[in-house]
Design an enzyme around this catalytic site. Structure first.
Site, mmCIF file in Angstrom:
data_model
loop_
_atom_site.group_PDB
_atom_site.id
_atom_site.type_symbol
_atom_site.label_atom_id
_atom_site.label_comp_id
_atom_site.label_asym_id
_atom_site.label_seq_id
_atom_site.Cartn_x
_atom_site.Cartn_y
_atom_site.Cartn_z
ATOM 1 N N CYS A 14 0.867 -1.176 0.000
ATOM 2 C CA CYS A 14 0.000 0.000 0.000
ATOM 3 C C CYS A 14 0.904 1.226 0.000
ATOM 4 C CB CYS A 14 -0.968 0.001 1.196
ATOM 5 S SG CYS A 14 -0.180 0.226 2.788
ATOM 6 N N ASN A 17 2.697 1.548 3.890
ATOM 7 C CA ASN A 17 3.071 0.308 4.621
ATOM 8 C C ASN A 17 2.987 0.490 6.130
ATOM 9 O OD1 ASN A 17 5.985 -1.826 4.996
ATOM 10 N ND2 ASN A 17 3.894 -2.470 4.757
ATOM 11 N N CYS A 19 -0.572 1.209 7.333
ATOM 12 C CA CYS A 19 -2.018 1.024 7.594
ATOM 13 C C CYS A 19 -2.550 -0.270 6.958
ATOM 14 C CB CYS A 19 -2.807 2.222 7.050
ATOM 15 S SG CYS A 19 -2.428 3.780 7.856
ATOM 16 N N ARG A 20 -2.781 -0.252 5.654
ATOM 17 C CA ARG A 20 -3.480 -1.366 5.007
ATOM 18 C C ARG A 20 -2.627 -2.618 4.842
ATOM 19 N NH1 ARG A 20 -5.253 2.301 0.046
ATOM 20 N NH2 ARG A 20 -3.223 3.173 0.656
ATOM 21 N N SER A 21 -1.442 -2.464 4.254
ATOM 22 C CA SER A 21 -0.671 -3.672 3.913
ATOM 23 C C SER A 21 -0.160 -4.434 5.144
ATOM 24 C CB SER A 21 0.459 -3.334 2.937
ATOM 25 O OG SER A 21 1.295 -2.306 3.425
ATOM 26 N N ASP A 132 -7.526 4.086 1.666
ATOM 27 C CA ASP A 132 -6.494 4.539 2.590
ATOM 28 C C ASP A 132 -7.159 5.167 3.818
ATOM 29 O OD1 ASP A 132 -3.496 6.609 2.128
ATOM 30 O OD2 ASP A 132 -4.421 5.778 3.919
HETATM 31 N N1 LIG Z 1 -0.256 11.458 0.256
HETATM 32 C C1 LIG Z 1 -1.322 11.209 0.473
HETATM 33 C C2 LIG Z 1 -2.652 10.836 0.817
HETATM 34 C C3 LIG Z 1 -3.719 11.208 -0.019
HETATM 35 C C4 LIG Z 1 -5.036 10.831 0.299
HETATM 36 C C5 LIG Z 1 -5.265 10.081 1.447
HETATM 37 C C6 LIG Z 1 -4.210 9.708 2.262
HETATM 38 C C7 LIG Z 1 -2.901 10.084 1.970
HETATM 39 C C8 LIG Z 1 -1.814 9.677 2.862
HETATM 40 C C9 LIG Z 1 -0.900 10.587 3.368
HETATM 41 C C10 LIG Z 1 0.081 10.127 4.209
HETATM 42 N N2 LIG Z 1 0.997 10.957 4.809
HETATM 43 C C11 LIG Z 1 0.848 12.400 4.795
HETATM 44 C C12 LIG Z 1 1.539 13.003 3.595
HETATM 45 C C13 LIG Z 1 2.976 12.480 3.518
HETATM 46 N N3 LIG Z 1 3.847 13.407 2.790
HETATM 47 C C14 LIG Z 1 3.399 13.561 1.367
HETATM 48 C C15 LIG Z 1 4.380 14.399 0.575
HETATM 49 C C16 LIG Z 1 5.790 13.832 0.683
HETATM 50 C C17 LIG Z 1 6.211 13.670 2.122
HETATM 51 C C18 LIG Z 1 5.215 12.814 2.875
HETATM 52 C C19 LIG Z 1 0.148 8.732 4.496
HETATM 53 C C20 LIG Z 1 1.133 8.187 5.317
HETATM 54 C C21 LIG Z 1 1.136 6.822 5.578
HETATM 55 C C22 LIG Z 1 0.178 5.984 5.031
HETATM 56 C C23 LIG Z 1 -0.796 6.496 4.205
HETATM 57 C C24 LIG Z 1 -0.822 7.884 3.939
HETATM 58 N N4 LIG Z 1 -1.772 8.369 3.141
#
Ligand SMILES: N#Cc1ccccc1-c1cc(NCCCN2CCCCC2)c2ccccc2n1
Length: 160
Positions: A14, A17, A19-21, A132
């Site tokens: 995912c 790595n 949450c889901r996976s 997600d």
């Molecule tokens: N991206 C997106 C996104 C879009 C829609 C729904 C969920 C998410 C989302 C956002 C996360 N971290 C926040 C942003 C991270 N930064 C994004 C820019 C680079 C530096 C890092 C997640 C972290 C772990 C697992 C799932 C995640 N999922």
């Protein structure tokens, strides 16, 4: 006589790595263990992104798994080129169309052996996408858990 050394391998993937996976990996491992076939399987999970490398699974996912009595212990890692060669199945939560597209990565690997599929494809209730839950609630993690149970059960039965 030599017992058949049939071995299978599955990598759950995912975005982060955390949450889901890791939930899918832990649910699958428990099912394989309960069926007495865990020693035939190489089971792992990985991220398409670098967001959470080295981190433990999300606290909300850990709480969900504890409620269900499913052990989960994992350190987030990013999918590698080698994963496309050594895993039989790579099951992902959704076809990410943007940046970290698995198919794009797979194309850059010469001898990609892995079958890359949506985990949701195995869901008897046909919920194709495992959403997600990162910005979601405990209920969203519960939904992820239920989907993983349905999909992993069907996938394991099909490959046992
Ligand atoms: N991206 C997106 C996104 C879009 C829609 C729904 C969920 C998410 C989302 C956002 C996360 N971290 C926040 C942003 C991270 N930064 C994004 C820019 C680079 C530096 C890092 C997640 C972290 C772990 C697992 C799932 C995640 N999922």
């Amino acid at each position: 006589n030599m017992a058949a050394a049939s071995s299978n391998s599955v990598l759950f993937v995912c975005l982060g790595n955390i949450c889901r996976s890791p939930i899918a990996e832990a649910v699958f491992r428990k099912m394989a263990t309960d069926m007495g076939v865990a020693d035939k399987w190489r089971i792992d999970s990985a991220a398409t992104s670098t967001y959470e490398i080295g981190n433990a699974p999300d606290d909300r996912g850990q709480a969900c798994m504890r409620r269900h009595g499913v052990a989960m212990s994992h350190t987030a890692r990013q999918v590698t080129k080698d994963d496309f060669v050594t895993f039989e199945y790579i099951l992902c939560s959704r076809q990410r169309s943007r940046r970290s597209d698995l198919k794009k990565k797979a194309k850059s690997v010469k001898n990609c052996n892995a079958k890359i599929e949506l985990l949701g494809l195995y869901d008897p209730q046909k919920q194709l996408i495992i959403k997600d839950p990162y910005y979601g609630s405990d209920k969203d993690f519960e939904t992820v858990y239920e989907q993983c149970v349905r999909c992993c059960k069907a996938f394991l039965e099909e490959n046992s």
